[in-house]
Design a protein around this motif. Structure first.
Motif, short mmCIF file in Angstrom:
data_model
loop_
_atom_site.label_atom_id
_atom_site.label_comp_id
_atom_site.label_asym_id
_atom_site.label_seq_id
_atom_site.Cartn_x
_atom_site.Cartn_y
_atom_site.Cartn_z
N ALA A 144 0.83 -1.21 0.00
CA ALA A 144 0.00 0.00 0.00
C ALA A 144 0.86 1.26 0.00
O ALA A 144 0.56 2.24 -0.71
CB ALA A 144 -0.93 0.00 1.21
N LEU A 145 1.94 1.25 0.76
CA LEU A 145 2.83 2.43 0.80
C LEU A 145 3.52 2.64 -0.55
O LEU A 145 3.63 3.78 -1.03
CB LEU A 145 3.88 2.25 1.91
CG LEU A 145 3.38 2.42 3.34
CD1 LEU A 145 4.48 2.04 4.34
CD2 LEU A 145 2.92 3.86 3.58
N LEU A 146 3.98 1.56 -1.17
CA LEU A 146 4.60 1.68 -2.49
C LEU A 146 3.61 2.18 -3.53
O LEU A 146 3.95 3.00 -4.39
CB LEU A 146 5.19 0.33 -2.92
CG LEU A 146 6.39 -0.18 -2.10
CD1 LEU A 146 6.76 -1.60 -2.53
CD2 LEU A 146 7.58 0.75 -2.26
N ALA A 147 2.38 1.67 -3.46
CA ALA A 147 1.33 2.13 -4.39
C ALA A 147 1.06 3.62 -4.20
O ALA A 147 0.84 4.35 -5.18
CB ALA A 147 0.06 1.32 -4.18
N LEU A 148 1.07 4.07 -2.95
CA LEU A 148 0.88 5.49 -2.66
C LEU A 148 1.99 6.34 -3.29
O LEU A 148 1.72 7.41 -3.84
CB LEU A 148 0.85 5.72 -1.16
CG LEU A 148 -0.51 5.63 -0.47
CD1 LEU A 148 -0.34 5.66 1.04
CD2 LEU A 148 -1.43 6.75 -0.94
N LEU A 149 3.23 5.86 -3.21
CA LEU A 149 4.35 6.59 -3.80
C LEU A 149 4.17 6.75 -5.31
O LEU A 149 4.47 7.79 -5.89
CB LEU A 149 5.66 5.87 -3.49
CG LEU A 149 6.13 5.90 -2.04
CD1 LEU A 149 7.39 5.05 -1.87
CD2 LEU A 149 6.40 7.35 -1.59
N ILE A 150 3.68 5.67 -5.96
CA ILE A 150 3.44 5.74 -7.41
C ILE A 150 2.27 6.68 -7.71
O ILE A 150 2.36 7.55 -8.57
CB ILE A 150 3.15 4.34 -7.97
CG1 ILE A 150 4.39 3.45 -7.84
CG2 ILE A 150 2.72 4.42 -9.43
CD1 ILE A 150 4.15 2.00 -8.21
N ALA A 151 1.15 6.49 -6.99
CA ALA A 151 -0.06 7.26 -7.27
C ALA A 151 0.13 8.76 -7.05
O ALA A 151 -0.46 9.58 -7.77
CB ALA A 151 -1.21 6.75 -6.40
N THR A 152 0.94 9.11 -6.06
CA THR A 152 1.14 10.54 -5.75
C THR A 152 2.20 11.19 -6.63
O THR A 152 2.42 12.40 -6.53
CB THR A 152 1.53 10.71 -4.26
OG1 THR A 152 2.66 9.88 -3.96
CG2 THR A 152 0.38 10.32 -3.35
N ASN A 153 2.84 10.41 -7.48
CA ASN A 153 3.81 10.97 -8.42
C ASN A 153 3.06 11.59 -9.61
O ASN A 153 2.32 10.90 -10.30
CB ASN A 153 4.74 9.86 -8.92
CG ASN A 153 5.87 10.39 -9.79
OD1 ASN A 153 5.73 11.41 -10.45
ND2 ASN A 153 6.98 9.70 -9.79
N PRO A 154 3.23 12.87 -9.87
CA PRO A 154 2.47 13.53 -10.94
C PRO A 154 2.68 12.91 -12.32
O PRO A 154 1.82 13.04 -13.20
CB PRO A 154 3.01 14.98 -10.91
CG PRO A 154 3.57 15.16 -9.55
CD PRO A 154 4.12 13.81 -9.15
N SER A 155 3.79 12.24 -12.54
CA SER A 155 4.07 11.66 -13.85
C SER A 155 3.72 10.18 -13.95
O SER A 155 4.18 9.50 -14.87
CB SER A 155 5.56 11.85 -14.18
OG SER A 155 6.38 11.18 -13.23
N CYS A 156 2.89 9.68 -13.04
CA CYS A 156 2.60 8.23 -13.03
C CYS A 156 1.67 7.79 -14.15
O CYS A 156 1.55 6.61 -14.43
CB CYS A 156 2.02 7.81 -11.67
SG CYS A 156 0.33 8.38 -11.38
N GLY A 157 0.98 8.74 -14.79
CA GLY A 157 0.08 8.37 -15.87
C GLY A 157 -1.37 8.36 -15.40
O GLY A 157 -1.69 8.64 -14.25
N SER A 158 -2.26 7.98 -16.32
CA SER A 158 -3.70 7.98 -16.03
C SER A 158 -4.11 6.71 -15.30
O SER A 158 -3.36 5.73 -15.24
CB SER A 158 -4.49 8.09 -17.33
OG SER A 158 -4.28 6.91 -18.11
N ILE A 159 -5.32 6.71 -14.76
CA ILE A 159 -5.89 5.51 -14.12
C ILE A 159 -5.95 4.38 -15.14
O ILE A 159 -5.52 3.25 -14.86
CB ILE A 159 -7.29 5.82 -13.56
CG1 ILE A 159 -7.20 6.87 -12.46
CG2 ILE A 159 -7.95 4.55 -13.03
CD1 ILE A 159 -8.54 7.47 -12.08
N MET A 160 -6.47 4.68 -16.32
CA MET A 160 -6.60 3.67 -17.37
C MET A 160 -5.23 3.14 -17.78
O MET A 160 -5.06 1.94 -18.03
CB MET A 160 -7.33 4.27 -18.57
CG MET A 160 -7.76 3.27 -19.63
SD MET A 160 -9.12 2.23 -19.07
CE MET A 160 -9.49 1.33 -20.58
#
Length: 505
Positions: free
Chosen positions: A382-398
């Motif tokens: 969950a913490l690693l996923a948060l790091l990815i999700a909060t990165n502005p350049s991670c891309g779209s949900i899709m």
């Protein structure tokens, strides 16, 4: 001033609904924490194989249809037109085939092969292998892909909380992650399945209501400036058709979905569950497509809608009163949470049951120890996923979902199918299939655009084809080829296969 007051009033009602919904989900986790507190590894990770048909079917569907089906998919159709409709067609076909062909055999085989409770455990037991290399490889792929997949759900929750409450998206993602982790951490598989069951009903209700009411109440605009093309411009482009149908291949290797097949109480429940599950999924993907089509005709384009993938949210807010709007927007939250919890649990079980127990502790760990290791991994992923999700350049949900979906389908789909339907299949073939599938899928995604920029033929023929298709095909070829070039399985392995095929409970 009046418009501001109405907006504030609507926002308060939506927030109240959200809070009630989140408290209900937490209550389910707490209930199963106390109910199953004396249970062991099998209880926490597989619900002790006691899932009823309705719960298993809707849980499988809800764990599959994350927020991407309410936010990402409708917005893709809204932006790009009917060429994207092939994605729901592929999903419906693939999901139906997985219930019809995969579910009956996977449940039987998982029971016969050592009462396996995870996909890596089943794959290792299928070959009566003493080596744990296959479990380790599976666990590594699981942890990488599930972290990316969970990030898409966390990002969707952040977008939704921000839209409804005005809370900063970063803080919103942390809040959503805390709730999801809490009930997964406490209640395990049973809590995940029962929350998914209620979330599945909510998702279906929202998907049925939104496009039907929108079609009658929203005024159609004469044009939608800013969209990429006409609605039908790319409807029959071969790359869109192939890529859309290719999404269906993912179901044969999606661990957090097919684990529901293994959790059913008995073989007799599979037919009923399949009818429920297939019907639910077909309805959801049809109405997801309708939301995108109706939204394209009735919701004016803005960069914010495109960037935030907000077509469904914008449609609901334009059509329904505040109280019902809060309920329907909770469906987006439900979709995000129902997938994230399943992914966290699948990643957790892969590490604790397939790496920690047999390799690190060499079978010396107690059930209580395994449960706490599993819970610790839930927190880490969950913490690693948060790091990815909060990165502005991670891309779209899709985009995030597409990446994870492709890796799972290409790596595990061919191997699982061959395990269930080919007696000659061997251990080395399985390892080759998983590794080659994952590598080809990732390489295609990362390298093909650059190669296409250098070569017109590659650009024309290969760039834009969803990476799951070459990954799946090459994985299947590699698994069969390596199996044919290496020794046949031992007699006890083939005898066990026959026993699994004829097993009845």
């Amino acid at each position: 001033m009046e418009e501001t007051l109405v907006s504030a009033s609507m926002r308060i009602e939506e927030i109240v609904i959200f809070v009630i919904y989140l408290l209900c989900m937490l209550a389910i986790g707490i209930y199963f924490f106390f109910k199953d507190r004396n249970g062991g590894e099998k209880t926490y990770f597989l619900g002790d194989r006691q899932m009823r048909p309705w719960v298993a079917a809707l849980s499988a569907g809800a764990s599959d249809m994350s927020a991407w089906v309410l936010m990402g998919l409708p917005t893709a159709i809204y932006l790009k037109g009917m060429g994207q409709v092939w994605i729901p067609v592929g999903l419906a076909i693939g999901y139906a085939l997985s219930w019809i062909f995969l579910a009956p055999r996977l449940r039987k085989f998982s029971v016969v092969y050592g009462d396996a409770i995870t996909i890596p455990q089943f794959l290792t037991n299928r070959f009566l292998a003493k080596s744990k290399s296959l479990q380790v490889i599976c666990a590594i792929v699981f942890l990488i892909a599930y972290t990316i997949y969970t990030a898409s759900s966390v990002k969707a929750c952040g977008t939704l909380f921000n839209t409804v409450t005005g809370l900063d998206p970063i803080y919103a993602m942390y809040l959503a992650a805390i709730v999801i982790v809490s009930y997964t951490f406490l209640g395990g598989f049973s809590a995940v399945c029962w929350t998914d069951f209620f979330q599945g009903l909510l998702i279906l209700g929202a998907m049925l209501l939104a496009p039907v009411f929108a079609a009658f109440t929203l005024q159609t605009l004469p044009s939608n400036p800013g969209l990429e093309s006409g609605l039908w411009d790319n409807a029959w482009a071969w790359k869109d058709i192939a890529s859309g149908l290719g999404w269906g291949l993912g179901y044969f290797g999606m661990p957090h979905i097919i684990i529901r097949f293994m959790s059913l109480k008995s073989q007799k429940n599979i037919r009923k569950s399949s009818v429920i599950g297939i019907s639910w999924t077909v309805l959801v993907v049809i109405f997801a497509a309708l939301i995108g089509i109706i939204g394209r005709k009735s919701i004016a384009y803005t960069p914010e809608i495109a960037a935030g993938e907000l077509v469904f949210i914008e449609m609901v807010r334009q059509v329904f009163p505040a109280l019902l709007c809060g309920v329907l927007l909770s469906a987006v939250l439900a979709a995000s949470m129902s997938t994230a919890d399943s992914q966290l649990l699948a990643a957790s079980s892969a590490f604790s049951s397939d790496v920690y127990k047999p390799i690190i502790r060499k079978g010396q760990s107690s059930d209580a120890e395994l449960l706490w290791v599993g819970r610790f991994i839930v927190l880490i992923v969950a913490l690693l996923a948060l790091l990815i999700a909060t990165n502005p350049s991670c891309g779209s949900i899709m985009g995030l979902v597409s990446n994870a979906w492709g890796v799972f389908g290409a790596a595990f789909g061919p191997t699982i199918l061959l395990c269930l339907f080919w007696k000659r299949f061997n251990f080395l073939g399985a390892i080759a299939g998983i590794l080659v599938g994952a590598v080809v899928d990732i390489a295609w995604f990362t390298c093909m655009p650059a190669l296409g920029a250098q070569c017109e033929f590659i650009q024309k023929c290969f760039v834009g084809v969803y990476e799951i298709i070459p990954g799946f095909i090459v994985s299947l070829i590699a698994a069969i080829l390596i199996t044919k070039l290496t020794a046949k399985p031992a007699d006890d392995v083939t005898e066990k296969f026959t026993q699994a095929v004829t097993y009845e409970d």
